[in-house]
Design an enzyme around this catalytic site. Sequence first.
Site, PDB file in Angstrom:
ATOM      1  CG  HIS A   1      -1.123  61.503   7.351  1.00 34.77           C
ATOM      2  ND1 HIS A   1      -1.634  60.895   6.015  1.00 34.77           N
ATOM      3  CD2 HIS A   1      -1.622  62.963   6.960  1.00 34.77           C
ATOM      4  CE1 HIS A   1      -2.507  61.670   5.367  1.00 34.77           C
ATOM      5  NE2 HIS A   1      -2.226  62.756   5.983  1.00 34.77           N
TER       6      HIS A   1
ATOM      7  CG  ASN B   1      -3.746  65.859   4.301  1.00 36.60           C
ATOM      8  OD1 ASN B   1      -3.257  64.727   4.118  1.00 36.60           O
ATOM      9  ND2 ASN B   1      -4.768  65.868   5.470  1.00 36.60           N
TER      10      ASN B   1
ATOM     11  CD  GLN C   1      -4.718  59.677   1.884  1.00 38.82           C
ATOM     12  OE1 GLN C   1      -3.857  60.642   1.831  1.00 38.82           O
ATOM     13  NE2 GLN C   1      -4.621  58.439   2.395  1.00 38.82           N
TER      14      GLN C   1
ATOM     15  CB  CYS D   1      -0.488  59.947   2.967  1.00 37.50           C
ATOM     16  SG  CYS D   1       0.074  58.736   3.902  1.00 37.50           S
TER      17      CYS D   1
END
Length: 334
Positions: free
Chosen positions: A277, A301, A133, A139
Amino acid sequence: MSSTFFLAILCLGVGSGALAFDPSLDAEWHDWKTEYEKSYTMEEEGHRRAVWEENMKMIKLHNRENSLGKNGFIMEMNEFGDLTAEEFRKMMVNIPIRSHRKGKIIRKRDVGNVLPKFVDWRKKGYVTRVQNQKFCNSCWAFAVTGAIEGQMFNKTGQLTPLSVQNLVDCTKSQGNEGCQWGDPHIAYEYVLNNGGLEAEATYPYKGKEGVCRYNPKHSKAEITGFVSLPESEDILMEAVATIGPISVAVDASFNSFGFYKKGLYDEPNCSNNTVNHSVLVVGYGFEGNETDGNSYWLIKNSWGRKWGLRGYMKIPKDQNNFCAIASYAHYPTV
Ligand SMILES: *[C@@H]1O[C@H](CO)[C@@H](O)[C@H](O)[C@H]1NC(C)=O
Ligand SMILES: *[C@@H]1O[C@H](CO)[C@@H](O)[C@H](O)[C@H]1NC(C)=O
Ligand SMILES: *[C@@H]1O[C@H](CO)[C@@H](O)[C@H](O)[C@H]1NC(C)=O
Ligand SMILES: *[C@@H]1O[C@H](CO)[C@@H](O)[C@H](O)[C@H]1NC(C)=O
Ligand SMILES: *[C@@H]1O[C@H](CO)[C@@H](O)[C@H](O)[C@H]1NC(C)=O
């Protein structure tokens, strides 16, 4: 040399407290800067080096303690190396969710309905490759595209990376704030009401905000709705086992999260009720003997493949909602 130059150095010395660097780390510092393409002004360099050395020390101490069995995970220096814990939080984790809006509640697991002990949707072809990202708080958009990618794969048999940038650029009027902040719930609502979402191929990721240029001709995914799961690891488990990758949110506010390399992320202070997150749960399982209690959620992630387990992390499972993993879970229907 001008007097401003001297002044700058002087301020820096006072500000960072120490300009005496460990010379044995010179080569490593140089290599790290090269690897992550960092370049600083002269004024900045001293401060960043000091922060980096502090992080290095913290990581080494943590890993020494790991070898003594004092914690369950290994850390590693990475692109976050020149950020203080405070800067890491500000830059990388910044999505306090306003309120949990519950949707349709899925049925609790029937007694006797045995779920698999290991689930990994990557092996079934549901998961696209890990992206980075960069320094944009997108996110939430990565988690949502990840969940839709999985369900679209189930429906069509084709795995197509979907456009994160489409969500970053086009959900502002609904309340999201591009690279500053975003709520996965709003992103799902957008895809639903918009009637489509473009692919990464036609609307590629830029890592910064732009003008919405969604073109319905290029739509690659549609959803018919989405489900907010109640806050329960059992229900999350059933959803992960039977539906596919699920978007969730976690407490990632510790810089130990930033430097995670492998193992079960058992950060002692991780919250079980606040999230900041978004990530994608792609499976679960356990390490060692099932009875050891080392079960984990496998999360994808969006910090690149150099972070963690090639971009993934294991978060303790069935430990009182560790890191608040089950607090904000959603999946789309297609
Ligand atoms: C994590 O999220 C909670 C609210 O969701 C917030 O209170 C807390 O300050 C956040 N931490 C950071 C560092 O953003
Ligand atoms: C899609 O999901 C259904 C029901 O969960 C499952 O039976 C089917 O095998 C899945 N299809 C693919 C391509 O994975
Ligand atoms: C974690 O919590 C302990 C005590 O509960 C505290 O002393 C420590 O400073 C905390 N660490 C962080 C990184 O917040
Ligand atoms: C797992 O633990 C159980 C009970 O503690 C033990 O009986 C079993 O042999 C262990 N299995 C393995 C593969 O270590
Ligand atoms: C959070 O943890 C506490 C104690 O560890 C536990 O009592 C509580 O039920 C947990 N909350 C959730 C939502 O699981």
